[in-house]
Design a protein around this motif. Structure first.
Motif, PDB file in Angstrom:
ATOM      1  N   GLN A   1      30.541 -72.760  25.539  1.00  0.00           N
ATOM      2  CA  GLN A   1      31.196 -73.624  24.565  1.00  0.00           C
ATOM      3  C   GLN A   1      32.228 -72.817  23.802  1.00  0.00           C
ATOM      4  O   GLN A   1      31.951 -71.735  23.278  1.00  0.00           O
TER       5      GLN A   1
ATOM      6  N   ASP B   1      35.433 -77.000  20.352  1.00  0.00           N
ATOM      7  CA  ASP B   1      34.932 -78.351  20.646  1.00  0.00           C
ATOM      8  C   ASP B   1      34.817 -78.610  22.152  1.00  0.00           C
ATOM      9  O   ASP B   1      34.456 -79.722  22.562  1.00  0.00           O
TER      10      ASP B   1
ATOM     11  N   TRP C   1      33.659 -77.577  26.273  1.00  0.00           N
ATOM     12  CA  TRP C   1      32.766 -76.862  27.179  1.00  0.00           C
ATOM     13  C   TRP C   1      33.593 -76.395  28.373  1.00  0.00           C
ATOM     14  O   TRP C   1      34.403 -77.148  28.903  1.00  0.00           O
TER      15      TRP C   1
ATOM     16  N   LYS D   1      32.411 -82.706  26.425  1.00  0.00           N
ATOM     17  CA  LYS D   1      30.957 -82.621  26.259  1.00  0.00           C
ATOM     18  C   LYS D   1      30.385 -81.778  27.399  1.00  0.00           C
ATOM     19  O   LYS D   1      31.076 -81.482  28.377  1.00  0.00           O
ATOM     20  N   ALA D   2      29.152 -81.392  27.271  1.00  0.00           N
ATOM     21  CA  ALA D   2      28.552 -80.470  28.239  1.00  0.00           C
ATOM     22  C   ALA D   2      28.544 -81.059  29.643  1.00  0.00           C
ATOM     23  O   ALA D   2      28.348 -82.267  29.838  1.00  0.00           O
TER      24      ALA D   2
END
Length: 375
Positions: A72, A75, A77, A132-133
């Motif tokens: 990360q 903000d 990933w 997001k991940a």
């Protein structure tokens, strides 16, 4: 004046050109096989062997690093790495789908679904970002690259250290040496009898031997195997020795008979006048003088037996303890036979011993083949 004995033909240049053409027809494919044996599968698929020393364009489908390695950064990933996996190359273009594998230039950001983006640099470094991940499987990248030439010994390492290759080498030697010696011993006696001994039906026997030269061995595989099984020598070394000897005898007798028939008659008659028997003449005069022909056939029989797969499969079997070199190399390449780098390497590994035999005895080859053609 061109046809007078002792003068040089005006067409000698055509003979030289034809000889050179035949040499090239054999040398060029062999050279290509040798070069290909040191290249990896990607290089062989991308370009011909004659371009082995030049950079080649390759299309790479690369799965990005496992999602477990994501980091990360703020903000975002991030997945990152290098599409060449430690190798060298120059990225020409890249894409994010198989329908458009070269839509983006190196260094530009390629938008992906769900807000993700991918970027690939000229040296192969890539960076895939997401808001997001990452979950599940990592994304794929489609890269068109210019890869410099590279050579490797990995192909030879894979072949030479393959499981069972040592045992297969011993099996091949066990098959080849007796299968070369046995027909020579039998054919030498038969050739002497057909060349120098008078008996009824000799001409018919010679004609039958010549006729057997054109009979394909495949016709006799099943009947001969049934015979071997019925007498208890099926799938044993004795069976394959006898099979190879039987298949090689017509050529051996024909070759040796032509040579022995061309030997000076005066030597044979003088020995008989001195009281020598046929066996003494054969052992002390014919055999030493026939060495070129014996060596010629030994080369042919050794090469044929060493490179054989069909007869070994039929008469010896496919267990690990019975496989010969050609059988192990076939198993190594897999059922589809698509590993061209292994095929090229296997070819050179398998011909190493025959090449030693050929170059050791090649000076006798032409002399033996031409024997008996002129008087």
């Amino acid at each position: 004046m061109d046809n007078i004995a002792g003068t040089k033909s005006s067409l000698v240049w055509a003979v030289h050109m034809a000889t050179a053409a035949l040499v090239l027809l054999w040398v060029l494919p062999t050279l290509g096989l040798l070069v290909s044996s040191f290249r990896d599968a990607d290089q062989i698929a991308a370009s011909g062997w004659w371009r082995a020393v030049f950079s080649s364009e390759q299309n790479i489908v690369y799965r990005a690093a496992d999602v477990q390695t994501q980091v990360q950064q703020g903000d975002l990933w991030v997945l990152q790495g290098n599409v060449f996996d430690g190798g060298k190359g120059e990225v020409q273009s890249f894409g994010i789908t198989s329908r458009a594998p070269s839509d983006f230039a190196p260094g530009t950001a390629a938008p992906m679904k769900d807000g993700m983006a991918a970027q690939v640099e000229v040296n192969g470094d890539y960076r895939i970002t997401a808001p997001k991940a990452f979950e599940g499987r990592s994304p794929r990248l489609f890269v068109t690259s210019l890869t410099p030439p590279r050579f490797t010994l990995a192909n030879y390492s894979k072949v030479l250290f393959a499981e069972g290759i040592g045992r297969a080498f011993l099996n091949t030697m066990t098959v080849t040496i007796p299968a070369t010696v046995i027909p020579i011993l039998i054919a030498a006696f038969a050739a002497y009898a057909l060349a120098w001994m008078e008996f009824p039906g000799r001409a018919l026997l010679i004609a039958a031997i010549v006729g057997l030269l054109v009979v394909p061995l495949q016709l006799s595989l099943i009947p001969l195997l049934r015979l071997h099984n019925s007498i208890g020598i099926g799938k044993e070394y004795l069976g394959i020795w006898l099979a190879h000897s039987g298949f090689g005898l017509p050529l051996a007798i024909y070759l040796l008979r032509n040579y022995m028939a061309g030997l000076p008659r005066e030597i044979i008659e003088s020995a008989r006048v001195d009281g020598a028997t046929d066996f003494q003449i054969f052992l002390k005069i014919i055999l030493p003088l026939s060495f070129p022909a014996l060596a010629s056939f030994a080369i042919f029989q050794f090469l044929w037996t060493w490179n054989d797969l069909l007869v070994a499969t039929v008469f010896l079997g496919n267990t690990q303890d019975q496989l010969v070199m050609t059988g192990v190399l076939r198993e190594l390449m897999g059922s589809k036979g698509g590993e061209w780098e292994i095929l090229a390497t296997s070819a050179f590994v398998s011909i190493a011993v025959p090449l030693v035999v050929f170059f050791a005895m090649q000076k006798y080859l032409v002399r033996g083949l031409l024997a008996g053609s002129v008087k």
